[in-house]
Write a protein that holds these residues in place. Structure first.
Motif, PDB file in Angstrom:
ATOM      1  N   ARG A 251      11.421  -5.904   0.590  1.00 64.26           N
ATOM      2  CA  ARG A 251      10.090  -5.538   0.424  1.00 64.26           C
ATOM      3  C   ARG A 251       9.959  -3.942   0.296  1.00 64.26           C
ATOM      4  NH1 ARG A 251       6.949  -8.956   3.919  1.00 64.26           N
ATOM      5  NH2 ARG A 251       7.643 -10.947   3.467  1.00 64.26           N
ATOM      6  N   VAL A 252       9.510  -3.585  -1.067  1.00 61.58           N
ATOM      7  CA  VAL A 252       9.553  -2.191  -1.459  1.00 61.58           C
ATOM      8  C   VAL A 252       8.194  -1.927  -2.229  1.00 61.58           C
ATOM      9  CG1 VAL A 252      12.300  -2.112  -1.651  1.00 61.58           C
ATOM     10  CG2 VAL A 252      10.729  -2.943  -3.459  1.00 61.58           C
ATOM     11  N   ASP A 253       8.057  -0.827  -2.539  1.00 61.59           N
ATOM     12  CA  ASP A 253       6.765  -0.408  -3.400  1.00 61.59           C
ATOM     13  C   ASP A 253       7.021  -0.521  -4.747  1.00 61.59           C
ATOM     14  OD1 ASP A 253       4.242   0.238  -3.824  1.00 61.59           O
ATOM     15  OD2 ASP A 253       4.563   2.686  -3.390  1.00 61.59           O
ATOM     16  N   GLY A 254       6.863  -1.435  -5.194  1.00 58.92           N
ATOM     17  CA  GLY A 254       7.118  -1.768  -6.742  1.00 58.92           C
ATOM     18  C   GLY A 254       7.465  -3.176  -6.872  1.00 58.92           C
ATOM     19  N   VAL A 255       7.809  -3.488  -8.196  1.00 57.34           N
ATOM     20  CA  VAL A 255       8.433  -4.963  -8.587  1.00 57.34           C
ATOM     21  C   VAL A 255       9.840  -4.826  -8.929  1.00 57.34           C
ATOM     22  CG1 VAL A 255       8.126  -6.468 -10.261  1.00 57.34           C
ATOM     23  CG2 VAL A 255       6.133  -5.516  -9.456  1.00 57.34           C
TER      24      VAL A 255
END
Length: 322
Positions: A251-255
């Motif tokens: 779960r990270v900020d981005g793809v």
């Protein structure tokens, strides 16, 4: 059982995606996402515009973002992605863009404030790239952001935009009249190398400027960026064995579009999604030969949206025909 080295062969295009089942919705049940804020639009060439935005309020339940050119939807991206290049536009044309968030229940939130950008005119037979950006500097701004600056490039027709790269991945874009920016979404304790390239209206790219190396303060042991619930099993089909992997993406900020798979402690191979990457549990299979009773160790990690590699998953052992 005997252990043998094996060259990893990835089966191209065979990725089974399993839709996530409403994660993150409990706190936002009955409430649709708010309008995204911080929307910007910058012409990237005579036929493209780079649109960026901040996460929508109550973003934990956002499944996708929809980008509109006037009233026409022109792009749809996963909820973890907050930028997109809108292409196939007309030169010398002014456009208005809005962004809307759609949640995991399928509800479409209100549009953002409209932002406008004008594509430049086409420059005939322009094959001359801008000069390399110079005097690049950078500093960490807290543990999750970095401020970068550089001196302007020169171009016979004018610089239209600057692209910021990290680890060979384009992560940001700003207008040609801007020679500084703040890159967000970084990790505490992360080591980064940024480069900047200039682009003109004909899509000619300059060489990369001098690299800017910096480390964000803090500590990250990799556990929060490692694929979770990783499993490895084997099956037999058509006289051969295949190793089946499954995991939950970090779960990270981005793809996340790329993973590195390590087999038997030393053989690495990349898995790259050609289309939309999974937002829920991901699956992948690869060829493991025809012999039964061969034991293999496997683990993987993700290339994060900031261009760095995340933590390794747990290592699993699998036996063909076992």
């Amino acid at each position: 059982m005997r252990r043998v080295p094996l060259a990893l062969v990835l089966v191209c295009g065979v990725v089974l995606l399993v839709a996530s089942c409403g994660w993150g919705r409990a706190a936002d049940e009955g409430r649709m996402p708010g309008a995204p804020a911080g929307v910007t639009a910058t012409a990237g060439s005579a036929t493209s515009v780079h649109v960026m935005w901040n996460a929508a309020p109550r973003s934990a339940g956002v499944r996708t973002y929809e980008v509109y050119r006037d009233t026409t939807k022109v792009a749809e991206v996963p909820g973890a992605q907050h930028m997109v290049d809108v292409t196939r536009l007309r030169p010398s044309t002014r456009y208005a863009f809005t962004v809307r968030a759609r949640d995991t229940a399928g509800r479409l939130g209100p549009p953002s404030a409209a932002v406008r950008a004008r594509t430049p005119a086409v420059t005939a037979a322009d094959r001359s790239a801008p000069t390399r950006p110079g005097k690049a500097t950078g500093r960490a701004v807290g543990s999750r952001a970095a401020q970068l600056s550089w001196s302007a490039s020169r171009d016979d027709r004018g610089v239209l935009s600057y692209d910021v790269y990290q680890g060979g991945v384009k992560i940001h874009s700003v207008g040609g009249n801007q020679t500084a920016t703040v890159v967000t979404g970084l990790r505490p304790g992360g080591r980064y190398v940024f480069t900047v390239r200039a682009r003109d209206a004909a899509d000619n790219l300059s060489p990369a400027g001098a690299p800017v190396r910096l480390t964000t303060p803090g500590h990250d042991d990799g556990r929060n960026t490692a694929p979770a619930s990783f499993t490895a099993t084997a099956h037999r089909s058509g006289g051969a064995y295949y190793i089946d992997l499954a995991w939950d993406p970090p779960r990270v900020d981005g793809v996340i579009t790329e993973y590195l798979i390590r087999l038997d402690g030393g053989t690495d191979s990349s898995l790259v999604w050609g289309g939309a990457p999974p937002s829920g549990r991901a699956h992948h299979s690869f060829y493991a030969g025809t012999a039964a009773g061969e034991e293999h160790r496997v683990r993987l990690r993700a290339r994060l949206p900031d261009g760095t590699w995340g933590g390794w998953s747990a290592e699993r052992t699998v036996t063909t025909g076992g």
